[in-house]
Motif scaffolding. Structure first.
Motif, short mmCIF file in Angstrom:
data_model
loop_
_atom_site.label_atom_id
_atom_site.label_comp_id
_atom_site.label_asym_id
_atom_site.label_seq_id
_atom_site.Cartn_x
_atom_site.Cartn_y
_atom_site.Cartn_z
N UNK A 197 -2.28 10.88 -7.23
CA UNK A 197 -3.47 9.74 -7.04
C UNK A 197 -3.89 9.37 -5.72
N UNK A 198 -3.21 10.34 -4.70
CA UNK A 198 -3.50 10.29 -3.26
C UNK A 198 -3.95 8.93 -2.71
N UNK A 199 -3.00 7.95 -2.96
CA UNK A 199 -3.26 6.46 -2.74
C UNK A 199 -2.95 5.98 -1.35
N UNK A 200 -3.51 5.08 -0.95
CA UNK A 200 -3.40 4.50 0.43
C UNK A 200 -2.39 3.39 0.06
N UNK A 201 -1.21 3.60 1.00
CA UNK A 201 -0.06 2.71 0.77
C UNK A 201 -0.36 1.01 0.58
N UNK A 202 0.12 0.46 -0.23
CA UNK A 202 -0.20 -0.89 -0.56
C UNK A 202 1.20 -2.13 -0.53
N UNK A 203 1.81 -1.82 0.47
CA UNK A 203 3.08 -2.55 0.35
C UNK A 203 2.69 -4.24 0.13
N UNK A 204 1.63 -4.45 0.45
CA UNK A 204 1.09 -6.11 0.38
C UNK A 204 1.03 -6.35 -1.25
N UNK A 205 1.03 -5.40 -1.81
CA UNK A 205 1.10 -5.68 -3.53
C UNK A 205 2.46 -5.76 -4.35
N UNK A 206 3.39 -5.13 -3.50
CA UNK A 206 4.63 -4.86 -4.35
C UNK A 206 5.13 -6.07 -4.73
N UNK A 207 5.04 -7.23 -4.37
CA UNK A 207 5.66 -8.69 -4.96
C UNK A 207 4.82 -8.93 -6.09
N UNK A 208 3.67 -8.79 -6.29
CA UNK A 208 2.85 -8.77 -7.41
C UNK A 208 3.01 -7.99 -8.55
N UNK A 209 2.79 -6.48 -8.32
CA UNK A 209 2.97 -5.55 -8.96
C UNK A 209 4.53 -4.87 -9.48
#
Length: 645
Positions: A376-388
């Protein structure tokens, strides 16, 4: 147990075949003109996807080696007659098997045993090529031979589950009456014609170089157009590089549109994290469809050499083909800037953190030793880990840190980033917990044309358990969406509409240009009731027959018989429903949901004693199962159970 044969033979009557396609001629003939391509292919993962055992293809050690564990003991040997394995199962049974054929070459090698004439099973004890040792694919499992997940069970059957992607011109040819296979293939392994199509017409073209004008072929005689364009080639690769349900009996002709041949798995909790990252093997396509690269027209062959089946360059070099100050004129929207430096990745040059794939294509390990990259060639989003609840790329490497630390670090590096906005993953995470509470957000996602079609289709899928008439009405506009994935998912939501409205909304889709959509509509219109004009009735019959044939190609799947049993109940054919559920547990005795229906149907059709016998059989196959024990107690106490649907 026997089928209700008259029902089966009528239900799965063969359809008339279209004009015969060109004939397969074999990769050896292709090589006479295309020597460089053939030389690159013959040692590739495609060329070695399925081979006969020989000193050239077997890399595992069969010289008296052994394996013991997971309830299995194996002795491997080799002699002039071939390669052999003596297998002792946990129930004490011992059997000698000859190696029928070999799967793959690296990083592991598997072997097929013929457990009945024509029936091939993939053995769970495999060879680690790097460590040079035998190991079990499922180190935490200990399964008795009668378990459906045991290597001899239906889910490890090569003919049904694997061969079509490891062979060229494969036809499964399963006989449901005898539960046997007479499978054929033009060539074992992924040969030239597996991607380009049968070669006889192209061979004719090569004789005089006159353009071919036959229907269904390009000017060079191929069913898969040589100059098919990026999207056609992505779909061609996706036939095998995806989690999907096949409609046909084997390989579709190369060049067949993907959604006419397969039902793609959506971003379900079993396969993907809520933000779309890979959880189980997805074989790349479901990930790639989420990517901006796919949206911009990038195809598999931009990065991978199709004949060697390797990357076109090593390491970051494959990425800087395009992501550089020079860019790539094929993709004019690319920012022309340097990415392969510390100003972008903030890691030491030459370190793991400086590799593009470690941040943008996080790898997961499957089959114990096989690392697969998330496409999926994604940009890292550690800011979302708590929600997802999904993992993040940073703490995959920095295991001593947490996502909050990673999010702060990225924000410090990129204070003005535009890539920290809303993400579908937060909505999907909420929907997995509370579909009703997420309905409005899911609807917005489904209608958002800026989202990937797979994301929009998944949003509709996640609405199903909470859908009502209003939901059906709000999503009816998506029945005309450009994406067949979205249309097919929107069809399922019409189940919540009143029957006349459902028929009105769906009947036109029985003539949809895409098989996936036609069959989805047929499934939702199966219940008898509406009287239709002749033209609409004919379209419905055609779509229903198409779906029927698709199911008929999967009669060796236990899950198919669950569908058939449920369909029979909708049509109030309770004996056929019972036959369907019985066949499901014959193929896989651990299908508790099928046993539950058997018990209820036996009670309704044949009385309490028949139900007690059925629940006894169910518990013998699934001892201690709470649901079955509860049914047994109810039957013994004479209190009865709720009737079958």
């Amino acid at each position: 147990m026997k089928f209700v044969l008259a029902l089966i033979l009528t239900f799965f009557a063969s359809a008339a075949h279209a004009d015969e396609p060109p004939a397969y001629i074999g990769s050896a003939q292709c090589a006479t003109c295309h020597a460089p391509e053939a030389e690159a292919w013959k040692g590739s993962d495609h060329g070695l996807a399925w081979t006969l055992p020989s000193d050239q293809t077997v890399v595992a050690d069969f010289d008296g080696t052994t394996f013991s564990g997971n309830g299995t003991a194996v002795q491997f040997s080799k002699d002039d007659a071939g390669y052999h394995a003596k297998v002792t199962e946990m129930d004490g049974s011992v059997k000698d098997y000859n190696v029928h054929s070999v799967i793959g070459i690296r990083p592991l090698q598997q072997f097929l045993f013929e457990t009945a004439p024509g029936k091939l099973q993939s053995f769970d004890v495999v060879w680690d090529v790097d460590k040079k040792e035998w190991y079990h694919l499922y180190p935490d499992s200990v399964l008795p031979p009668r378990d459906g997940l045991h290597w001899t069970g239906p889910y490890k059957n090569w003919n049904a589950r694997c061969a079509e992607c490891h062979a060229t011109g494969f036809e499964k040819n399963y006989d449901p009456k005898t539960r046997s296979y007479q499978s054929t293939q033009a060539e074992i392994g992924v040969g030239c014609e597996a991607c380009h199509g049968p070669g006889s017409a192209h061979r004719d073209w090569a004789a005089d170089r006159k353009p071919i004008t036959l229907p269904g072929l390009d000017a060079y005689g191929f069913t898969m157009p040589t100059r098919g364009g990026a999207e056609k080639w992505v779909q061609q690769c996706a036939g095998c590089h995806s989690r999907r349900e096949a409609f046909g009996d084997g390989n579709p002709l190369p060049g067949t549109p993907y959604h006419d041949a397969y039902r793609l798995s959506l971003l379900t909790p079993e396969l993907y994290h809520s933000d779309g990252q890979i959880l189980q093997e997805d074989y790349e396509y479901g990930s790639f469809l989420q990517s901006k690269m796919y949206a911009k027209g990038v195809s598999c062959v931009n990065c991978h050499d199709p004949h060697e089946a390797k990357l076109k360059a090593e390491g970051n070099a494959v990425c800087v083909q395009c992501h550089s100050p020079a860019g790539n004129p094929e993709f004019p929207s690319l920012p022309l800037k340097e990415f392969d430096n510390a100003a972008h990745h903030f890691h030491k040059e030459g370190s793991a953190g400086a590799e593009c794939k470690n941040c943008h294509m996080v790898e997961q390990t499957y089959m114990v030793t096989d690392e697969r990259a998330d496409h999926s060639f994604r940009i890292p989003r550690p800011d979302l880990s708590a929600q997802t609840g999904a993992p993040d790329a940073c703490t995959t490497c920095h295991k001593d840190q947490n996502p909050e630390w990673a999010a702060k670090q990225i924000e410090a590096w990129y204070p003005d980033s535009t890539h920290r906005g809303p993400h579908f993953g937060t909505t999907f995470a909420q929907a997995r917990r509370n579909p009703q509470g997420a309905l409005a957000s899911l609807l917005a996602l489904a209608k958002d044309q800026d989202q990937a079609d797979l994301v929009r289709a998944t949003a509709l899928y996640l609405m199903q358990s909470a859908a009502d008439e209003e939901t059906a009405d709000q999503t009816s506009v998506l029945l005309a969406d450009d994406s067949p994935l979205v249309r097919a998912s929107a069809v399922r939501l019409q189940r919540a509409a009143q029957p006349p409205v459902r028929v009105q909304n769906l009947i036109g889709l029985t003539s949809d240009p895409v098989a996936l959509v036609r069959m989805a509509a047929a499934q939702e219109l199966i219940a008898p009731g509406a009287i239709l004009p002749p033209k609409m009735a004919a379209a419905l019959r055609g779509a229903f027959d198409e779906w029927r044939r698709s199911l008929g190609n999967r009669l060796d799947f236990p899950e198919t018989h669950l569908v058939l049993g449920g369909m029979a109940l909708v049509m109030r054919n309770y004996q056929a429903g019972l036959a369907g559920f019985r066949e499901a547990v014959t193929l896989d005795p651990q299908r508790v949901e099928a046993w539950s229906m058997i018990v209820r149907l036996e009670q309704a059709l044949n009385g309490d004693e028949a139900a007690r016998q059925a629940v006894g059989q169910a518990l013998q196959a699934n001892p201690g199962t709470p649901e079955l024990l509860s049914m047994q107690i109810e039957l013994q106490g004479g209190s009865g159970m709720p009737p079958a649907p």
